[in-house]
Design an enzyme around this catalytic site. Structure first.
Site, PDB file in Angstrom:
ATOM      1  N   HIS A   5     -23.229  22.494  23.922  1.00 40.46           N
ATOM      2  CA  HIS A   5     -22.632  23.037  22.697  1.00 40.46           C
ATOM      3  C   HIS A   5     -23.340  24.304  22.226  1.00 40.46           C
ATOM      4  O   HIS A   5     -24.551  24.386  22.238  1.00 40.46           O
ATOM      5  CB  HIS A   5     -22.727  21.954  21.608  1.00 40.46           C
ATOM      6  CG  HIS A   5     -22.176  22.370  20.287  1.00 40.46           C
ATOM      7  ND1 HIS A   5     -22.914  22.364  19.122  1.00 40.46           N
ATOM      8  CD2 HIS A   5     -20.944  22.823  19.933  1.00 40.46           C
ATOM      9  CE1 HIS A   5     -22.165  22.772  18.119  1.00 40.46           C
ATOM     10  NE2 HIS A   5     -20.968  23.063  18.576  1.00 40.46           N
ATOM     11  N   GLU A  25     -19.967  25.442  25.996  1.00 39.20           N
ATOM     12  CA  GLU A  25     -19.074  25.959  24.964  1.00 39.20           C
ATOM     13  C   GLU A  25     -19.756  27.149  24.316  1.00 39.20           C
ATOM     14  O   GLU A  25     -20.941  27.103  23.989  1.00 39.20           O
ATOM     15  CB  GLU A  25     -18.804  24.867  23.929  1.00 39.20           C
ATOM     16  CG  GLU A  25     -17.850  25.299  22.831  1.00 39.20           C
ATOM     17  CD  GLU A  25     -18.464  25.228  21.444  1.00 39.20           C
ATOM     18  OE1 GLU A  25     -17.693  25.141  20.485  1.00 39.20           O
ATOM     19  OE2 GLU A  25     -19.708  25.289  21.308  1.00 39.20           O
ATOM     20  N   ASP A  27     -19.235  30.390  21.440  1.00 35.96           N
ATOM     21  CA  ASP A  27     -18.474  30.906  20.297  1.00 35.96           C
ATOM     22  C   ASP A  27     -18.131  32.370  20.510  1.00 35.96           C
ATOM     23  O   ASP A  27     -18.950  33.132  21.023  1.00 35.96           O
ATOM     24  CB  ASP A  27     -19.307  30.773  19.018  1.00 35.96           C
ATOM     25  CG  ASP A  27     -19.644  29.325  18.724  1.00 35.96           C
ATOM     26  OD1 ASP A  27     -18.700  28.552  18.508  1.00 35.96           O
ATOM     27  OD2 ASP A  27     -20.837  28.971  18.735  1.00 35.96           O
ATOM     28  N   HIS A  41     -22.199  32.128  16.371  1.00 35.11           N
ATOM     29  CA  HIS A  41     -21.665  31.075  15.508  1.00 35.11           C
ATOM     30  C   HIS A  41     -21.912  31.391  14.042  1.00 35.11           C
ATOM     31  O   HIS A  41     -20.978  31.463  13.256  1.00 35.11           O
ATOM     32  CB  HIS A  41     -22.290  29.719  15.871  1.00 35.11           C
ATOM     33  CG  HIS A  41     -21.644  28.567  15.181  1.00 35.11           C
ATOM     34  ND1 HIS A  41     -21.791  28.308  13.829  1.00 35.11           N
ATOM     35  CD2 HIS A  41     -20.824  27.593  15.656  1.00 35.11           C
ATOM     36  CE1 HIS A  41     -21.095  27.244  13.510  1.00 35.11           C
ATOM     37  NE2 HIS A  41     -20.501  26.779  14.589  1.00 35.11           N
ATOM     38  N   ASP A  85     -14.886  28.995  22.211  1.00 34.40           N
ATOM     39  CA  ASP A  85     -14.499  28.579  20.865  1.00 34.40           C
ATOM     40  C   ASP A  85     -14.173  29.854  20.091  1.00 34.40           C
ATOM     41  O   ASP A  85     -15.069  30.559  19.626  1.00 34.40           O
ATOM     42  CB  ASP A  85     -15.667  27.807  20.240  1.00 34.40           C
ATOM     43  CG  ASP A  85     -15.345  27.261  18.858  1.00 34.40           C
ATOM     44  OD1 ASP A  85     -14.270  27.600  18.312  1.00 34.40           O
ATOM     45  OD2 ASP A  85     -16.175  26.517  18.305  1.00 34.40           O
TER      46      ASP A  85
END
Length: 273
Positions: A5, A25, A27, A41, A85
């Site tokens: 993440h 993942e 951003d 993020h 994301d």
């Protein structure tokens, strides 16, 4: 798929893969003109994590390409899936298509190397707002116009807003998407969330009539939550601690039931038990 993440700095790619992730993942923030700008993020983010790591998006793509191109000195053979994301909340709804076009051009140039032995990982475009479904068509049309429709074989989709499953299905219909669909469900690790919607998504996946091919749950950091997610039948767990998930998968109860996905496992084909 053990999904690392919030991997937003290039050095974190190795860090998460070395802990056991086969997926990451990342951003993606956009500027006012809908250009993908940073892998960033920002505050707030998950408990226990620094929210402020970042790269320029194109630089990150080049680093990711190195990590996913066989023969490259930085190659990580285990890294097979990347979820972008897309932080489209900063955009007006009418910019979604433009964001998709620009995303496609950036990926084509800096990740896929214009179709010439670029990175091999599968890519999931994760969109937080159902109203931003035109991003998908902007993306797919651009890859076709640029002469690389074959790269769409490497691309899947996710709406990450925890919307009702029926509403998500309608958005995909509008976007012209059938297949290559991951369905996420989850909440920041600072809060608890039950598994009822995950179970709905798994039921849709397994019905043979639904729109979902794969289901992932986020953000899973504890052993107990990992077991609950695996018991619910998810395909992926997104985590800040890939080693925790790997440990649970090695427990006697799970060792014979689940294994880490490899490049040969299609992320778009629903697994038949």
């Amino acid at each position: 798929w053990i999904m690392g993440h919030m991997v937003n700095a290039i050095y974190q790619i190795d860090e998460f893969v070395n802990l056991g992730a086969n997926s990451i993942e990342t951003d993606v923030s956009f500027d006012d003109n809908a250009n993908p700008e940073y892998t960033y993020h920002g505050i707030p983010c998950d408990c226990g994590r620094s929210c402020l790591k970042w790269e320029n998006y194109n630089d990150f793509l080049k680093g990711l390409r190195s990590a996913t191109t066989p023969g490259n000195s930085k190659y990580q053979s285990k890294l097979i899936l990347v979820v972008f994301d897309l932080k489209t909340g900063s955009l007006y709804d009418n910019q979604a298509s433009e964001a998709g076009k620009k995303l496609a051009k950036n990926l084509l140039k800096h990740y896929w190397n214009n179709g010439n032995n670029g990175g091999r990982a599968y890519i999931v475009l994760s969109i937080p707002d159902l109203n931003h479904y035109p991003l998908i068509k902007g993306f797919t049309d651009t890859l076709k116009q640029e002469g690389h429709p074959e790269l769409l074989e490497k691309v899947g989709y996710d709406f990450s807003g925890n919307d009702a499953i029926g509403d998500v299905a309608k958005a995909y219909k509008k976007a012209g998407v059938s297949g290559h669909v991951w369905q996420s469900d989850g909440i920041t690790n600072c809060l608890l969330r039950g598994l009822s919607r995950v179970k709905d998504a798994v039921a849709n996946r397994d019905s043979g009539k639904g729109y979902i091919n794969k289901v992932y749950y986020w953000t899973v950091d504890k052993r107990a939550t990992t077991r609950d997610a695996l018991d619910a039948g998810v395909d992926g767990v997104m985590t800040n601690y890939p080693d925790v998930i790997a440990d649970v998968m090695n427990e006697a109860a799970y060792k014979s039931k689940v294994r880490l996905a490899t490049y040969e496992d299609s992320p778009w084909v629903t697994f038949k038990k």
